[in-house]
Design a protein around this motif. Sequence first.
Motif, PDB file in Angstrom:
ATOM      1  N   ILE A 193       0.843  -1.201   0.000  1.00 56.81           N
ATOM      2  CA  ILE A 193       0.000   0.000   0.000  1.00 56.81           C
ATOM      3  C   ILE A 193       0.877   1.250   0.000  1.00 56.81           C
ATOM      4  O   ILE A 193       0.634   2.206  -0.766  1.00 56.81           O
ATOM      5  N   ASN A 194       1.920   1.220   0.838  1.00 56.74           N
ATOM      6  CA  ASN A 194       2.846   2.365   0.879  1.00 56.74           C
ATOM      7  C   ASN A 194       3.566   2.542  -0.454  1.00 56.74           C
ATOM      8  O   ASN A 194       3.769   3.660  -0.925  1.00 56.74           O
ATOM      9  N   THR A 195       3.920   1.418  -1.069  1.00 57.73           N
ATOM     10  CA  THR A 195       4.595   1.485  -2.364  1.00 57.73           C
ATOM     11  C   THR A 195       3.677   2.094  -3.423  1.00 57.73           C
ATOM     12  O   THR A 195       4.100   2.918  -4.247  1.00 57.73           O
ATOM     13  N   ASN A 196       2.405   1.716  -3.395  1.00 55.41           N
ATOM     14  CA  ASN A 196       1.446   2.260  -4.370  1.00 55.41           C
ATOM     15  C   ASN A 196       1.274   3.773  -4.196  1.00 55.41           C
ATOM     16  O   ASN A 196       1.096   4.515  -5.180  1.00 55.41           O
ATOM     17  N   GLN A 197       1.297   4.227  -2.936  1.00 55.53           N
ATOM     18  CA  GLN A 197       1.196   5.667  -2.693  1.00 55.53           C
ATOM     19  C   GLN A 197       2.396   6.400  -3.287  1.00 55.53           C
ATOM     20  O   GLN A 197       2.258   7.483  -3.891  1.00 55.53           O
ATOM     21  N   LEU A 198       3.561   5.802  -3.133  1.00 60.37           N
ATOM     22  CA  LEU A 198       4.780   6.407  -3.693  1.00 60.37           C
ATOM     23  C   LEU A 198       4.715   6.427  -5.217  1.00 60.37           C
ATOM     24  O   LEU A 198       5.101   7.416  -5.857  1.00 60.37           O
TER      25      LEU A 198
END
Length: 496
Positions: free
Chosen positions: A145-150
């Motif tokens: 999820i954090n990677t997708n935000q980035l």
Amino acid sequence: MKEKILVADGEITVANFLRKIVEYEKKESVDVDIATEGELFKNLLSSNQYSLIIVDLSLPGIDVFDFISNYSVENPFSPIIVISATIDVNLAMTCIRGGAYDFVSKPFTADTMLLVIRNAYEKRQLLLDKERLSADIQKMNEELINTNQLVTEQKEKLDNYLKELLKSIEELKTFSEMISIIKSFESNSLNIFEKLDTIFNPHSIVLLIFDEKSENFVVKKERNFEKEFPVGTKIHKSQFKDYFKSSKINIGYSLKGIEKNSTVTLPVFIGKLIIGIFMFDIDSSKVKDEKMVLFEIARLVITNSLVSAKFFEDSRRSYLESLIAFLFLEERIFPGLKKHSEKVSALSVKIAKRMELSEDEVRDVQYSALLHLLGLLSKPKEMFNAPTYFDPEKSLEIKQAIVSGADIIAPLVMLEDAQKIIKYLYENYDGTGFYKLVGKKIPVGSRIVRVAGEYCVFKDIFKLTDKHIQGIFNENVGKMYDPDIVKLLFTILKNE
């Protein structure tokens, strides 16, 4: 911190005997509590967390059946071993269905109880490992999820990359769905090999499976790695120890010596349970930066699939061992029954392999043949003889008793396919059986075990001559028996 084990038996001598067995097995790593009546048993349960419980079904002051059903639901990681002076298949099945791990009849030997305790601890460890794996996957989902935000923040710069990434994720989703069906450990691992080869399209790929007994990695399958990793090669675990110090994927120089390539190593393990290694020699551009997340997702999916397959296989083996134990107990009722079932199983497996059935199908044939006479234990042994078997009315009663064995193992989902083989064992090839199945619509396992089983009955129990047996099969081929399987049977017998 020491684990705690609870031993409960109304006879203090039995309880002390069990404590010595447990302490011998676990040495200094456990504390053993003893209860000889229900009130103390309840008090100990309310104030302690136990990793294993051994309880007598006749413990005074408590309904052990209620305890099993309630405690096993609330404490799934604490196996319950039930002991009883009563030898009763239905009683044992009631305990196991209620949530007990195993049922051991008194009197028992120290070796028997040690084996059951070890198996219970192995099951507990697998459950704990699976729980930890779920936590790892949850953590990875949060990281994704954090990677997708980035990625969203850098959309313009990574637009082309995202298209590739989404395509690869879709492939991994398909990959996950393809391997989600739990089969045997070996079938799952070989299936994963083929899917990974298709998705990542590496120059070379190899699968090594860890053998716990020899502590070697064994090359199970390879493509374009025949020089470096010939199939069957054994490599000691010390050669790969660095790969299992963390869950990170390793990227190194190309083992094939290709300048533009890298070798990617995916260690597959959970906790201390080492499963194997996948290695790819692949274009270096496919393993740069964020693209590595695809390999990490693949590693987690692979680990989950193979741990589940191993757990499934071990559980199925454990269930089978329990049922085989019932055959030992009933040996007094039907002397020679166990040996006969093993012979039928061995002959059935030979036929199945000659028919080139899959590994899982062969295993189902093996298990069903071992257990196919379980339903007969409810009948008097005097009933199982040649005159009775060839009497139409009495033969029907015998066959109905045998197929009723399918109901005994029906609750054991690990033996679902074996259960179906026994259920349809007496379907006649011409469609005149219990369920009116015809020809190839009868499960192939049922057709195999029927032919192998009746041959062994005629030969070993009824003591018929070879000529008489040949005549029975010739007369009923195409009626009761599959012609192809009968032909295979006599080909195998002739060769032996």
